[in-house]
Design an enzyme around this catalytic site. Structure first.
Site, PDB file in Angstrom:
ATOM      1  N   CYS A  15       0.801  -1.226   0.000  1.00 23.36           N
ATOM      2  CA  CYS A  15       0.000   0.000   0.000  1.00 23.36           C
ATOM      3  C   CYS A  15       0.836   1.280   0.000  1.00 23.36           C
ATOM      4  O   CYS A  15       0.300   2.369  -0.182  1.00 23.36           O
ATOM      5  CB  CYS A  15      -0.968  -0.007   1.184  1.00 23.36           C
TER       6      CYS A  15
ATOM      7  N   HIS B 100      -2.798   7.048   2.396  1.00 21.51           N
ATOM      8  CA  HIS B 100      -3.331   5.757   1.985  1.00 21.51           C
ATOM      9  C   HIS B 100      -4.669   5.540   2.685  1.00 21.51           C
ATOM     10  O   HIS B 100      -4.798   5.753   3.887  1.00 21.51           O
ATOM     11  CB  HIS B 100      -2.348   4.649   2.353  1.00 21.51           C
TER      12      HIS B 100
ATOM     13  N   ASN C  22     -10.354   0.381   0.639  1.00 23.06           N
ATOM     14  CA  ASN C  22      -8.897   0.349   0.548  1.00 23.06           C
ATOM     15  C   ASN C  22      -8.509  -0.240  -0.808  1.00 23.06           C
ATOM     16  O   ASN C  22      -8.727  -1.424  -1.054  1.00 23.06           O
ATOM     17  CB  ASN C  22      -8.349  -0.498   1.703  1.00 23.06           C
TER      18      ASN C  22
END
Length: 326
Positions: free
Chosen positions: A113, A253, A283
């Site tokens: 990520c 993020h 996400n």
């Protein structure tokens, strides 16, 4: 060293909207539980025929249009992903082919990520030495590696891609002022896909045990982010020669909405606006920062001179920070 500028941004998310109700039943939870724990209300999942490269190509094309250049002007393509089309070749090779960017070097970066910031750093290194244009894409398709019965993971992830086009300082555009990358290999077990590599190839036993699925120690990840990110950001801003009051925008993020609220409070950025897409896209791994950056840019949130802090954190464990002067 030549300054590197952002010449355009772009994003793509699949058409299919997946509600909390759709993922809740198999995971043994409900919509209220998911919303309360994560702030997520829906996510996008790819169609059966789509792969990560398809999402990346769509985002790349949008970024090229935004930058006003064509694919044959690219000198490098970097795809940040932890869900490649195949173990080999790099997903960037498929993107290069589909875009018609035959003159560009194409390679992947896997920092999970944090991958988009790692990809920006790699591309910046190329451009500061050789010039030209770079296309950096964060793209992930997590829906294919989620265990539908694992409430710790299946509720959190969506599919998507975001991209930026970079050029040297002869162009006008937001300037990348500073980048910093961090890895914490001693914590690599917090986030992983146990099988599918050279250590544990996929076979019937692996499939029966569900080791092909993404796994995450949620508490460990929260502790990592809470313990590490504030001090990393503080040190980064000091190295950049700015103070927290100078930051106008925070693009993190999009791991989990409730986590973002907690982390943002701990960062103590009093003037900054935190930008979020997690509510509707969940996400999206390495795609989450460029998707959110593109959404904020297209909404007109940034004005010339604004300082934008990008913060990626995820598997490895890893963290990547970037300061952009809009």
């Amino acid at each position: 060293m030549t300054d590197v500028r952002i010449l355009g941004t772009g994003a793509y998310v699949p058409e299919r909207i997946v509600s909390n109700d759709e993922v809740a039943a198999a995971a043994g939870v409900d919509d209220a539980w998911i919303t309360g724990k994560t702030g997520i209300r829906e996510r996008r999942w790819a169609a059966d025929g789509q792969a990560t490269s398809d999402l990346a190509v769509a985002a790349g094309r949008a970024a090229l249009r935004s930058a006003g250049i064509t694919a044959d002007e690219l000198s490098v393509i970097v795809v940040a992903t932890s869900t490649p089309d195949r173990p080999q070749p790099p997903t960037a090779a498929y993107v290069q082919q589909e875009l018609g960017a035959g003159g560009a070097a194409a390679f992947d970066v896997n920092a999970v990520c944090s991958g988009m910031v790692f990809g920006l750093s790699a591309a910046e290194g190329v451009l500061t030495r050789s010039g030209g244009h770079a296309l950096v894409i964060g793209a992930d398709l997590y829906s294919r590696i989620l265990n539908p019965a694992d409430r710790r993971t299946v509720i959190l992830f969506g599919d998507g891609a975001g991209a930026v086009v970079l050029g040297s300082s002869v162009y006008h555009g937001p300037r990348i002022r500073h980048l910093a990358l961090h890895s914490f290999g001693d914590l690599s077990g917090l986030i992983e896909v146990p099988a599918g590599g050279s250590r544990l190839p996929v076979d019937g036993t692996v499939l029966d045990a569900g080791l092909q699925y993404f796994t995450m120690d949620g508490r460990g990840v929260r502790n990592f982010v809470g313990d590490q990110l504030p001090q990393l950001v503080k040190g980064f801003l000091h190295d950049c020669g700015v103070v927290p009051d100078d930051i106008d925008h925070f693009v993190p993020h999009q791991a989990n909405g409730t986590m973002l609220d907690s982390v943002f409070a701990d960062l103590e950025l009093p003037r900054a606006t935190m930008h979020r897409t997690v509510t509707h896209y969940a996400n999206t791994g390495a795609a989450s920062i460029p998707i959110t950056l593109d959404a904020a840019a297209r909404s007109g949130a940034f004005t010339p001179g604004d300082l934008v802090l990008l913060a990626g954190f995820g598997g490895g464990m890893s963290a990547g920070l970037a300061l952009v002067e809009w």
